[in-house]
Each structure stands twice: as C-alpha cells, then as structure tokens.
Design a protein around this motif. Structure first.
Motif, PDB file in Angstrom:
ATOM      1  N   GLU A 329      10.046  -0.138   3.008  1.00  0.00           N
ATOM      2  CA  GLU A 329      10.373  -0.460   1.477  1.00  0.00           C
ATOM      3  C   GLU A 329       9.534  -0.706   0.745  1.00  0.00           C
ATOM      4  N   ARG A 330       9.489  -0.287  -0.544  1.00  0.00           N
ATOM      5  CA  ARG A 330       8.404  -0.402  -1.485  1.00  0.00           C
ATOM      6  C   ARG A 330       8.007  -1.849  -1.778  1.00  0.00           C
ATOM      7  N   GLY A 331       6.870  -2.398  -1.542  1.00  0.00           N
ATOM      8  CA  GLY A 331       6.733  -3.982  -1.925  1.00  0.00           C
ATOM      9  C   GLY A 331       6.782  -4.475  -0.297  1.00  0.00           C
ATOM     10  N   GLY A 332       7.483  -3.990   0.476  1.00  0.00           N
ATOM     11  CA  GLY A 332       7.494  -4.518   1.981  1.00  0.00           C
ATOM     12  C   GLY A 332       6.383  -4.817   2.694  1.00  0.00           C
ATOM     13  N   SER A 333       6.487  -5.166   3.915  1.00  0.00           N
ATOM     14  CA  SER A 333       5.230  -5.166   4.978  1.00  0.00           C
ATOM     15  C   SER A 333       5.539  -4.781   6.233  1.00  0.00           C
ATOM     16  N   VAL A 334       4.304  -4.714   7.162  1.00  0.00           N
ATOM     17  CA  VAL A 334       4.439  -4.263   8.324  1.00  0.00           C
ATOM     18  C   VAL A 334       3.575  -5.159   8.916  1.00  0.00           C
ATOM     19  N   LYS A 335       3.994  -5.703   9.932  1.00  0.00           N
ATOM     20  CA  LYS A 335       2.983  -6.702  10.703  1.00  0.00           C
ATOM     21  C   LYS A 335       2.461  -5.915  12.027  1.00  0.00           C
ATOM     22  N   VAL A 336       1.132  -5.837  11.878  1.00  0.00           N
ATOM     23  CA  VAL A 336       0.410  -5.177  13.049  1.00  0.00           C
ATOM     24  C   VAL A 336      -0.599  -6.172  13.777  1.00  0.00           C
ATOM     25  N   GLU A 337      -0.088  -6.275  15.277  1.00  0.00           N
ATOM     26  CA  GLU A 337      -0.921  -7.039  16.061  1.00  0.00           C
ATOM     27  C   GLU A 337      -1.824  -6.244  17.000  1.00  0.00           C
ATOM     28  N   TYR A 338      -3.145  -6.634  17.021  1.00  0.00           N
ATOM     29  CA  TYR A 338      -4.246  -5.782  17.749  1.00  0.00           C
ATOM     30  C   TYR A 338      -5.126  -6.879  18.195  1.00  0.00           C
ATOM     31  N   LEU A 339      -5.211  -6.975  19.623  1.00  0.00           N
ATOM     32  CA  LEU A 339      -6.308  -7.676  20.266  1.00  0.00           C
ATOM     33  C   LEU A 339      -6.143  -9.181  20.127  1.00  0.00           C
ATOM     34  N   GLY A 340      -5.046  -9.734  19.886  1.00  0.00           N
ATOM     35  CA  GLY A 340      -4.803 -11.179  19.648  1.00  0.00           C
ATOM     36  C   GLY A 340      -4.733 -11.361  18.062  1.00  0.00           C
ATOM     37  N   LYS A 341      -5.087 -10.291  17.214  1.00  0.00           N
ATOM     38  CA  LYS A 341      -5.167 -10.777  15.779  1.00  0.00           C
ATOM     39  C   LYS A 341      -4.001 -10.022  14.882  1.00  0.00           C
ATOM     40  N   GLU A 342      -3.464 -10.862  13.847  1.00  0.00           N
ATOM     41  CA  GLU A 342      -2.356 -10.222  13.211  1.00  0.00           C
ATOM     42  C   GLU A 342      -2.695  -9.791  11.790  1.00  0.00           C
ATOM     43  N   TYR A 343      -2.337  -8.682  11.479  1.00  0.00           N
ATOM     44  CA  TYR A 343      -2.595  -8.114  10.214  1.00  0.00           C
ATOM     45  C   TYR A 343      -1.391  -7.652   9.480  1.00  0.00           C
ATOM     46  N   VAL A 344      -1.124  -7.958   8.269  1.00  0.00           N
ATOM     47  CA  VAL A 344      -0.309  -7.629   7.493  1.00  0.00           C
ATOM     48  C   VAL A 344      -0.505  -6.555   6.545  1.00  0.00           C
ATOM     49  N   MET A 345       0.403  -5.315   6.570  1.00  0.00           N
ATOM     50  CA  MET A 345       0.125  -4.121   5.676  1.00  0.00           C
ATOM     51  C   MET A 345       1.229  -4.280   4.851  1.00  0.00           C
ATOM     52  N   LYS A 346       0.846  -4.360   3.737  1.00  0.00           N
ATOM     53  CA  LYS A 346       1.882  -4.115   2.489  1.00  0.00           C
ATOM     54  C   LYS A 346       1.986  -2.873   2.071  1.00  0.00           C
ATOM     55  N   VAL A 347       3.170  -2.466   1.865  1.00  0.00           N
ATOM     56  CA  VAL A 347       3.569  -1.026   1.388  1.00  0.00           C
ATOM     57  C   VAL A 347       3.334  -0.979  -0.271  1.00  0.00           C
ATOM     58  N   LYS A 348       2.369  -0.378  -0.509  1.00  0.00           N
ATOM     59  CA  LYS A 348       1.904  -0.376  -2.119  1.00  0.00           C
ATOM     60  C   LYS A 348       2.568   0.908  -2.759  1.00  0.00           C
ATOM     61  N   GLU A 349       2.595   2.025  -2.065  1.00  0.00           N
ATOM     62  CA  GLU A 349       3.009   3.309  -2.706  1.00  0.00           C
ATOM     63  C   GLU A 349       3.979   4.375  -1.649  1.00  0.00           C
ATOM     64  N   LEU A 350       5.006   4.882  -2.261  1.00  0.00           N
ATOM     65  CA  LEU A 350       5.874   5.532  -1.372  1.00  0.00           C
ATOM     66  C   LEU A 350       5.935   7.135  -2.091  1.00  0.00           C
ATOM     67  N   GLU A 351       5.927   8.122  -1.123  1.00  0.00           N
ATOM     68  CA  GLU A 351       6.331   9.305  -1.740  1.00  0.00           C
ATOM     69  C   GLU A 351       7.833   9.917  -1.060  1.00  0.00           C
ATOM     70  N   PRO A 352       8.816  10.334  -1.527  1.00  0.00           N
ATOM     71  CA  PRO A 352       9.014  10.332  -3.004  1.00  0.00           C
ATOM     72  C   PRO A 352       8.693   9.073  -3.980  1.00  0.00           C
ATOM     73  N   ASP A 353       8.490   9.303  -5.091  1.00  0.00           N
ATOM     74  CA  ASP A 353       8.194   8.164  -5.994  1.00  0.00           C
ATOM     75  C   ASP A 353       9.413   7.632  -6.632  1.00  0.00           C
ATOM     76  N   ASP A 354      10.592   8.349  -6.588  1.00  0.00           N
ATOM     77  CA  ASP A 354      11.625   7.825  -7.441  1.00  0.00           C
ATOM     78  C   ASP A 354      12.666   6.915  -6.498  1.00  0.00           C
ATOM     79  N   VAL A 355      12.138   6.438  -5.420  1.00  0.00           N
ATOM     80  CA  VAL A 355      12.917   5.567  -4.240  1.00  0.00           C
ATOM     81  C   VAL A 355      12.213   4.431  -4.241  1.00  0.00           C
ATOM     82  N   ASP A 356      13.033   3.398  -3.501  1.00  0.00           N
ATOM     83  CA  ASP A 356      12.287   2.250  -3.242  1.00  0.00           C
ATOM     84  C   ASP A 356      12.246   2.069  -1.612  1.00  0.00           C
ATOM     85  N   ALA A 357      13.035   3.028  -0.719  1.00  0.00           N
ATOM     86  CA  ALA A 357      12.747   2.909   0.576  1.00  0.00           C
ATOM     87  C   ALA A 357      12.961   4.383   1.076  1.00  0.00           C
ATOM     88  N   VAL A 358      12.367   4.530   2.075  1.00  0.00           N
ATOM     89  CA  VAL A 358      12.107   5.920   2.642  1.00  0.00           C
ATOM     90  C   VAL A 358      12.436   5.937   4.317  1.00  0.00           C
TER      91      VAL A 358
END
Length: 681
Positions: A329-358
């Motif tokens: 989803e545009r504006g959503g986030s994906v949690k990434v866990e790696y070697l005991g650390k957690e990173y939050v990857m926010k979805v900034k841009e999507l292609e196609p541009d005219d939708v909010d989810a792909v």
C-alpha cells in the motif's frame, strides 16, 4: 702368476712346461707348441728378457734371448674341444645379437606405429571435442532462445490475464464479519476467514490470491449482513455477491492466510485493527478487490543503519521479507528483521502511479531504496593515516575510532600515546573490521592490545581480518579517573621494515613483552632429567621461575625472584608480579558471551572458539543467497531458500536453488568451489 690363474679359469686351458732352443722365433714357437700339445692358441709364460744394454742379446721376433741357451717356459692355452665350444658359444652369441637386433627393430616399428595411431586418435579427439563445443554453444543458444520465448510468452499471458480480469463486470465478494484479534505474532497482513467465505469466492470466480479491503461502520450497500457472535449455517448462507459500493470509508487492505475461522468471524492482525481504529470484537466490512501488478516500488528505511549492510545483503534481505506479503500500500510499511535488528521500510512510491495498492505476487518487481528518514550519524572519531588525532577517554566507558585501509600491500600500525599516568594505569585497545563489529569491546574483537604501557596493534596480510575497507577501534582506560586525553596515530610501513605482527591478549597463550615461557609444571620427568644434567655443573632449579641457578646463588635469587615474578601454573608462564592479577582476570576468569549469555572459561576461549564455532546466535552465510542467518535458524532458512526457483545466467534454464550447483558443475563444467549465488537469479 695371478694373470695365469685367471686365464686358466676363463678358458679351461691346460698348462705345459718344456724347454726350447733360442734359434726359434716367437711365431714358430707358438705354432710348434700348438701342434705339440693340441692347443688352439698359446700363451708363453716364463720368458725372461735380459737388459737392453747386454751385448750378447739377439732379437728373435719380439724376444731378446741369450745365444746358445736353453730356457724353460710354460705354454698355456685351451684345448681343441674347449676351443670348439668357445667358437660355438660365439656363434650363438652372434645369433642372439642378430635376433635381438631384429626384435628391437620390430619393437621400434611397433612403437612408431602406435605413436602414429595415437596422433591420429588425438586429432580425432580434438575434432570431436571441437564438435562437442560447437554443439554445446549451439544448445546454449537454443536454450537461451527458448528462455527468451518463454519469458515473452509468460509476459503475454500475464498481460492477457490482466486484460481478462479487467474485463470482468466488477463483481466481488462482500462480507460483514465480527473481527477477533489474531493471536499469531507473525501474521503481518493476513486474515483468517470462515470456510463459507471460500465458497463465495469460488462461486464469484475471484482470481487468487484474494485481497480484501477492510472498513469500519455498517455497510449500506444492501447486500451485507451484520452478525455478532457465532451464527449458524443459516446466517452464514446470507452472504451474497454484490457490486462494490461507492461509499467512501477509511480502509485497509489485507490478504488471506487460511479459511479456518469460526462462522461469521474473522481473525485480524492487531496492527490492522490499530490502523482502522477498531476494537477487538467490532463488526468490519470485507470487500474483495483486484489489485494491479506492481512494476516498481520505492522504499524509505526508518534509519540510516540500513545502508551499513552490504548491498547484496540488503537486496536479499528485502526480497526474503517481501515473500510474506502479497500486496503493498502507498504509505504503508514493511517490517524487516535482520540479525536481531528491526527496520521499518515505508512505501514511498508505487508504479502504476494511479493506484494506492498493488499486488506483488507473480510479477517482476523493481525496488529502489531512497535516503533514510533518520540518517546514520557516525559516533566514532575518524582517524587519518599518518596524522595524530587527540581523543577523549570517557569515564568507565569505551571510546570508538575508525580508519580506512586502502592499500592491502602495506602494514598498518596503530599506536596510542598519552601521559605517563594513563600509560601506568593502562589502556586497552580492541580492533575489528566493520563487517564483524562497529563497537569492538573486550567481549567481541578481532585483535587486541591489553599489555602494560603503550598499546600498539599491527595489521598485515598475515592476519585473517586484514582486507581493504573500514576498521573500528575501541579504547578504554582501566581505572576511572574522569575524562582523559589520548593521542592515536596510524602509520603505514612496508613489509620489509615492519616487525612481527603485534596485537595480543595478556597471558592468553600468545607472545607478551617481558613474559618468559617456563617449563610446564606437569613435566616433572623432564625437570628430573634436567636436574640430573645440571647437577654435574652444581646448579639447582628455582621453584618460582623454574630456571637453573648456581647453588651458591639460589637462596638470594629465590628471594629476589619471588618479589619480582610470579608463576602461573595453569598456562606455565612466568610474569612480572604486578601483571599477575590482571593475567588471572583476563586468561583464567569466566566471561559471558554477549549474544547467547553462555559462560566461557576465559576471554581467549570466548573470542577464538565460542564466537566462531559454538555460539548458537552467531551469524552464518546462507548457501543459496547473500543473507547471513543466525545459526539456530539457518537450516530452516536454507530449506525454504533452497526450494525457490531461479534462472541460470549461462543457459536460461530454470531450476531450484539447491539443484543449481549440480547443474553448473555438470553441464557448464564450473569448479564447485567457484559456484555462488551470483551465478543465478
């Protein structure tokens, strides 16, 4: 006489004695003797040759004899029978020589024939190898062409499916269910729906995987039914297929994990309820939607520490974590866990541009990562090579520095200089490459200096950790005396001018300035032998330092030795007494592993054995991708990662990752040691 005996033994000859007159020549004498004694050849023994200056001598052939004298001689020669045997053996020898010559000639011709056949066979093998190589290249070209055609066909089929799905009249499944918070922590964005929902999805011919749009409030579209509690089959049968409502509600997308929930209920992950602002047990609207395939996605990490991971690892980690998601989803986030650390990857841009989810299933997705929201700020002090840098030692804490190695052919020496008071109390220095630890301490380091005086560490190509890149240094004063200043200098030296590699653990079984290795305490038999040898020189062994000392000086030496030195019976080292307590604290005190919490016998066993081979939380490289995985999770990760399909970059054929090594080594003749995850996609 010895010559005569050898001649007799060789020819089986006879020996005769006779007298002769001097008027005979040697040739006449030999002929006469051969006829007389039936000898084939004759050797005359016993002729005495007078001096050359004698006037009475007369030359008869090769002999000079006195005139008118009769001389006794011996005639030696083989008999006629023996001579015939000798002649026959000579003839047989010549015959054998001829036969051997003929055999040698035949063998030479046979060798030449075999060499010619081998040359012809070698030419044939080369021609066959050339044909096989041409055939292999032709097959590779055909496989690549088939792969290209297959990819084009898949692309055309995907486009056709998208067009066919777009041609659907827009019918979807709409449900109104009571939501219950999911008890599974790893459910991400997946729902658990009742079995009747699956029947409605199949009847509506909604393509899989199904994505639902969740919204709050009572649906006024006319077809939804609100039920609370555990309604029966009659209530469940009232769910209908309707056209989506145009009513705009705050919505969240979610996919389906399974259809095992109780009737008229749905298990929803907690974070989805929080995004909707819904409470546990609230009634939600579920509407199935068809999302377009994603072409490109741009992510933004929440912290700049994400870029400290190697590029290949970042790509593999992001790909591995996206497998748990079916859409973005545009504006959503994906949690990434790696070697005991957690990173939050926010979805900034999507292609196609005219939708909010792909949808990100069954598609070739291109990903980009932009600058982080919170850039990473390097807290360590950067050191320039060849320059002195003044740093502050924090009270009871570590101070970290960093430097870069650009030329791996040189030797790098790190020196720390300070006041005499700082050096007297002692400063510990720990070093590690950036790939191992960015904060080296006494529990995790690659090389260390823990001796008294000025700390010095040398790095050269003899060290396993030596490579181009960034290295980190951790410095800590042993006594807390407030902030103290220390100058650190990194210098480059050539290998010829540099000494042996420095950097060690105090008393850890390695070399240490001012420390002498003594005879092990357990070798009493060797000490007895040494004592027996030195007793002849009137010497005795010091019980403290184990050195041999003259008996006359033993008492005085022992008094001074016990005041200055101390003997460690555990590792058989003689140390200065002021270093002994620190040696016991470092080399013979238990240390706790910073990862798993297990106790180790000493600091050296922690660094050299436990963290490398025994710790259950140590990171190891996956065989099939660029990720590093915790040891206890490695088998499960490789079992999943090895079953993924991939394409060979050489021929375009599709295989499972665990089968790719066999394919590359057997078909493409690659060295098994050179095969890695970079050879396939």
């Amino acid at each position: 006489m010895a010559d005569v005996q050898r001649f007799l033994a060789k020819h089986k000859a006879v020996q005769k004695e006779f007298e002769f007159e001097t008027h005979r020549t040697v040739a006449e004498l030999k002929q006469h003797l051969a006829q007389l004694f039936c000898l084939q050849s004759c050797k005359i023994i016993g002729l005495r040759v007078p001096p050359k200056k004698d006037d009475t001598e007369t030359k008869l052939g090769e002999l000079r004899l006195k005139k008118g004298k009769v001389q006794r001689i011996q005639a030696v020669g083989p008999s006629l029978e023996e001579a015939k045997l000798i002649k026959r053996s000579d003839a047989e020898y010549e015959e054998r020589q001829k036969v051997e010559a003929l055999l040698e000639e035949e063998a030479r011709k046979e060798r030449e024939k075999q060499e010619a056949e081998e040359r012809v066979a070698e030419m044939k093998r080369r021609e066959e190898a050339k044909k096989r190589e041409e055939e292999r290249r032709k097959n590779e070209a055909e496989r690549h062409e088939r792969w290209t055609l297959r990819r084009e066909e898949q692309q055309r089929r995907r486009i056709a499916e998208e067009k066919a799905s777009e041609a659907v009249d827009g019918a979807s499944v709409r449900l109104t269910l009571q939501c219950l918070e999911s008890g599974r922590a790893n459910d991400t964005d997946r729902l658990v729906l009742p079995p009747s929902a699956l029947e409605r999805i199949v009847d509506a011919k909604v393509p899989f995987p199904v994505v639902f749009k969740l919204s709050r409030g009572v649906d006024r579209g006319g077809g939804g039914n609100v039920r609370s509690g555990g309604g029966g089959a009659d209530d469940d049968s009232k769910m209908d297929i309707e056209t989506p409502s145009d009513q705009k509600l705050e919505c969240v997308h979610a996919s389906v994990r399974e259809f095992t929930a109780p009737s008229m209920m749905a298990h929803v992950p907690k974070h989805i309820l929080e995004r909707l602002g819904a409470a546990d047990g609230e009634i939600l609207n579920f509407e199935s939607i068809l999302l377009p395939k994603a072409k490109s996605v741009s992510f933004q990490p929440n912290t700049g520490e994400w870029f400290l991971i190697d590029e290949e690892e970042r790509k593999a980690v992001l790909e591995f974590n996206l497998r748990a998601h079916q859409f973005l989803e545009r504006g959503g986030s994906v949690k990434v866990e790696y070697l005991g650390k957690e990173y939050v990857m926010k979805v900034k841009e999507l292609e196609p541009d005219d939708v909010d989810a792909v949808s990100i299933t069954d598609t070739d997705l291109s990903t980009q990562v932009v600058a982080a929201e919170c850039p990473y700020e390097e807290s360590s002090v950067h050191l320039e090579t060849g320059k002195e840098t003044t740093i502050k030692l924090l009270d009871g804490d570590y101070t970290f520095c960093s430097f870069d190695i650009e030329d791996a052919s040189l030797v790098y020496e790190i020196q720390a200089q300070g006041s005499s008071e700082i050096l007297r109390t002692g400063v510990d220095m720990y070093l590690s490459p950036s790939s191992d630890s960015r904060t080296p301490t006494h529990q995790r380091f690659t090389k260390a200096s823990q001796c008294e005086g000025q700390p010095v560490i040398q790095l050269s190509d003899s060290d396993l950790a030596f490579r181009k890149g960034k290295f980190y240094i951790g410095l800590r004063a042993r006594e807390n005396k407030g902030e103290q200043k220390l100058m650190v200098k990194i210098s480059q030296k050539s290998k010829l001018s540099s000494s042996s590699s420095k950097g060690y653990i105090l008393g850890g079984g390695r070399s240490l300035a001012g420390v002498k290795r003594a005879t092990p305490a357990s070798s009493s038999l060797q000490e007895q032998k040494d004592d027996m040898t030195t007793n002849l020189r009137n010497e005795s062994r010091c019980p403290n330092c184990r050195r041999m000392v003259p008996k006359a000086r033993l008492q005085m030496h022992q008094i001074q030795c016990e005041r200055r030195n101390a003997f460690c019976s555990a590792c058989s080292l003689v140390l200065p007494r002021q270093h002994f307590e620190r040696h016991k604290a470092l080399a013979h005190s238990k240390v706790v592993c910073p990862d798993c919490g297990e106790e180790c016998e000493s600091q050296q066993s922690l660094v050299e054995r436990h963290l490398v081979r025994e710790c259950k939380l140590r990171p190891l490289r996956c065989h099939f991708c660029a990720m590093r995985v915790i040891w206890k999770d490695r088998d499960a990760h490789q079992g999943e990662c090895g079953m993924r399909s991939c394409l060979c970059l050489k021929c375009g054929e599709q295989f499972k990752r665990r089968e790719m090594k066999y394919h590359l080594t057997t078909v493409h003749k690659m060295n098994p040691a050179d095969v890695s995850f970079r050879d396939y996609i």
